[in-house]
Design an enzyme around this catalytic site. Structure first.
Site, PDB file in Angstrom:
ATOM      1  N   THR A 104      57.245  53.077  37.943  1.00 30.63           N
ATOM      2  CA  THR A 104      57.203  53.030  39.406  1.00 30.63           C
ATOM      3  C   THR A 104      55.995  52.217  39.867  1.00 30.63           C
ATOM      4  O   THR A 104      54.937  52.265  39.220  1.00 30.63           O
ATOM      5  CB  THR A 104      57.084  54.465  39.961  1.00 30.63           C
ATOM      6  OG1 THR A 104      58.216  55.216  39.523  1.00 30.63           O
ATOM      7  CG2 THR A 104      57.039  54.485  41.486  1.00 30.63           C
TER       8      THR A 104
ATOM      9  N   SER B 185      54.348  48.636  42.367  1.00 32.49           N
ATOM     10  CA  SER B 185      54.586  47.238  42.752  1.00 32.49           C
ATOM     11  C   SER B 185      54.720  46.329  41.535  1.00 32.49           C
ATOM     12  O   SER B 185      55.473  45.347  41.572  1.00 32.49           O
ATOM     13  CB  SER B 185      53.452  46.759  43.670  1.00 32.49           C
ATOM     14  OG  SER B 185      52.197  46.945  43.056  1.00 32.49           O
TER      15      SER B 185
ATOM     16  N   GLY C 159      53.391  50.481  35.040  1.00 35.71           N
ATOM     17  CA  GLY C 159      52.052  50.009  35.376  1.00 35.71           C
ATOM     18  C   GLY C 159      51.034  51.114  35.193  1.00 35.71           C
ATOM     19  O   GLY C 159      51.333  52.182  34.637  1.00 35.71           O
TER      20      GLY C 159
ATOM     21  N   ASP D 163      47.019  52.607  37.086  1.00 32.75           N
ATOM     22  CA  ASP D 163      45.944  52.416  38.067  1.00 32.75           C
ATOM     23  C   ASP D 163      44.646  52.049  37.359  1.00 32.75           C
ATOM     24  O   ASP D 163      43.828  51.309  37.910  1.00 32.75           O
ATOM     25  CB  ASP D 163      45.783  53.680  38.905  1.00 32.75           C
ATOM     26  CG  ASP D 163      47.060  53.974  39.679  1.00 32.75           C
ATOM     27  OD1 ASP D 163      47.471  53.104  40.464  1.00 32.75           O
ATOM     28  OD2 ASP D 163      47.670  55.028  39.466  1.00 32.75           O
TER      29      ASP D 163
ATOM     30  N   GLU E  63      57.023  60.103  35.546  1.00 33.14           N
ATOM     31  CA  GLU E  63      56.551  59.044  34.640  1.00 33.14           C
ATOM     32  C   GLU E  63      56.137  59.645  33.303  1.00 33.14           C
ATOM     33  O   GLU E  63      56.455  59.114  32.232  1.00 33.14           O
ATOM     34  CB  GLU E  63      55.371  58.299  35.271  1.00 33.14           C
ATOM     35  CG  GLU E  63      55.768  57.450  36.465  1.00 33.14           C
ATOM     36  CD  GLU E  63      54.604  56.829  37.218  1.00 33.14           C
ATOM     37  OE1 GLU E  63      54.844  55.906  37.989  1.00 33.14           O
ATOM     38  OE2 GLU E  63      53.456  57.274  37.021  1.00 33.14           O
TER      39      GLU E  63
ATOM     40  N   LYS F  13      42.840  46.325  36.500  1.00 31.45           N
ATOM     41  CA  LYS F  13      43.096  47.712  36.079  1.00 31.45           C
ATOM     42  C   LYS F  13      42.352  48.080  34.792  1.00 31.45           C
ATOM     43  O   LYS F  13      42.305  49.248  34.422  1.00 31.45           O
ATOM     44  CB  LYS F  13      44.603  47.935  35.875  1.00 31.45           C
ATOM     45  CG  LYS F  13      45.489  47.520  37.049  1.00 31.45           C
ATOM     46  CD  LYS F  13      45.283  48.402  38.251  1.00 31.45           C
ATOM     47  CE  LYS F  13      46.216  48.112  39.399  1.00 31.45           C
ATOM     48  NZ  LYS F  13      47.599  48.471  39.177  1.00 31.45           N
TER      49      LYS F  13
HETATM   50  C1  5RP Z   1      52.890  55.190  40.237  1.00 37.76           C
HETATM   51  C2  5RP Z   1      52.009  54.643  39.173  1.00 37.76           C
HETATM   52  C3  5RP Z   1      51.852  53.162  39.103  1.00 37.76           C
HETATM   53  O1  5RP Z   1      52.139  52.742  37.822  1.00 37.76           O
HETATM   54  C4  5RP Z   1      50.442  52.790  39.437  1.00 37.76           C
HETATM   55  O2  5RP Z   1      50.095  53.387  40.665  1.00 37.76           O
HETATM   56  C5  5RP Z   1      50.272  51.277  39.494  1.00 37.76           C
HETATM   57  O3  5RP Z   1      50.907  50.801  40.634  1.00 37.76           O
HETATM   58  P1  5RP Z   1      50.959  49.270  41.011  1.00 37.76           P
HETATM   59  O4  5RP Z   1      51.794  48.597  39.978  1.00 37.76           O
HETATM   60  O5  5RP Z   1      51.593  49.267  42.379  1.00 37.76           O
HETATM   61  O6  5RP Z   1      49.535  48.742  41.048  1.00 37.76           O
HETATM   62  O7  5RP Z   1      51.437  55.336  38.380  1.00 37.76           O
HETATM   63  O8  5RP Z   1      52.884  56.584  40.248  1.00 37.76           O
END
Ligand code: 5RP
Length: 227
Positions: free
Chosen positions: A31, A33, A87, A89, A108, A126
């Site tokens: 999940t 972007s 992905g 954070d 996830e 990241k």
């Molecule tokens: C969602 C997540 C995403 O993988 C994480 O927030 C990264 O998001 P993005 O790709 O938008 O930077 O853990 O629950």
């Protein structure tokens, strides 16, 4: 390249990992972007999949809009998920991650737990030396929110903040815990999950990433977790 272009580059690199799987494979899809770029690219890739197990309603909708078959986790047998693409954070050099910025951490973690390989796709921002600058999301049962917040503050010294107005796909609330310097992610992941009322937390250390595709200004850096 800006951050979104880097996210897209990481997503495109993941396509090649998926292309290498046996035709007709089922994959797990995370999940966010970065994953949205992956879903969009997957749709036009010509890669033959049986379908995808999504980690959120948002990803399910996006996959379905592209005509990619959705498969429920309950429908697949043991060992039937060769790869999970998602992905993060934050990710450290031990492939431990903070996830859940989008609030999908519990599903996830479930989908990632049954996948053979976790392929993490990230832009270079990241990658961190120590996890914790990004507030750690914790999914909680709504009636326990305040009590869990007190206990997290007592246990960690961090500052939990309720993500007000946000409800997870599971009908729960999120606390975002700031002020942490996470030197032992495996221990903290376990300790937080012992608090009554916590569904799970956004530390992915017990099941970290296996492959990291990190998009930098000079290209994709691919690395694999040792062992
Ligand atoms: C969602 C997540 C995403 O993988 C994480 O927030 C990264 O998001 P993005 O790709 O938008 O930077 O853990 O629950």
């Amino acid at each position: 390249m800006n951050q979104d272009e880097l996210k897209k580059a990481a997503a495109l690199a993941a396509l090649e990992e998926i292309r290498a799987l046996a035709p007709g494979a089922i994959i797990g899809v995370g999940t966010g972007s970065t994953v949205n770029h992956f879903i969009d690219a997957l749709a036009g890739s010509g890669i033959l999949l049986r379908g995808a197990v999504p980690s959120s309603e948002a990803s399910a909708q996006r996959l379905a809009a592209h005509g990619i078959p959705l498969i429920a986790l309950d429908e697949i047998g043991a060992g039937a998920l060769p790869a999970y693409v998602d992905g993060a954070d934050e990710i450290d050099s031990g492939f431990n991650m903070i996830k859940g910025g989008g609030g999908a951490l519990t599903r996830e973690k479930i989908v990632a737990s049954v996948a053979h390989r976790f392929i993490c796709i990230c832009d270079a921002s990241k990658k961190v030396a120590t996890l914790g600058r990004f507030p750690l999301p914790v999914e909680v049962i709504p009636m326990a929110r305040s009590q869990v917040a007190h206990e997290i503050a007592r246990l960690t010294g961090g500052i939990p903040r309720w993500r007000e107005g946000f409800v997870t796909d599971n009908g729960n609330h999120i606390l975002d815990v700031s002020g942490l310097t996470i030197t032992d992610p495996r221990a903290l992941e376990s300790d937080l999950n012992q608090i009554a009322g916590v569904v799970t937390n956004g530390l992915f250390a017990r099941r970290g990433a296996d492959v990291l595709l990190l998009a930098t200004a000079s290209g994709i850096e691919r690395s694999e977790r040792a062992g």
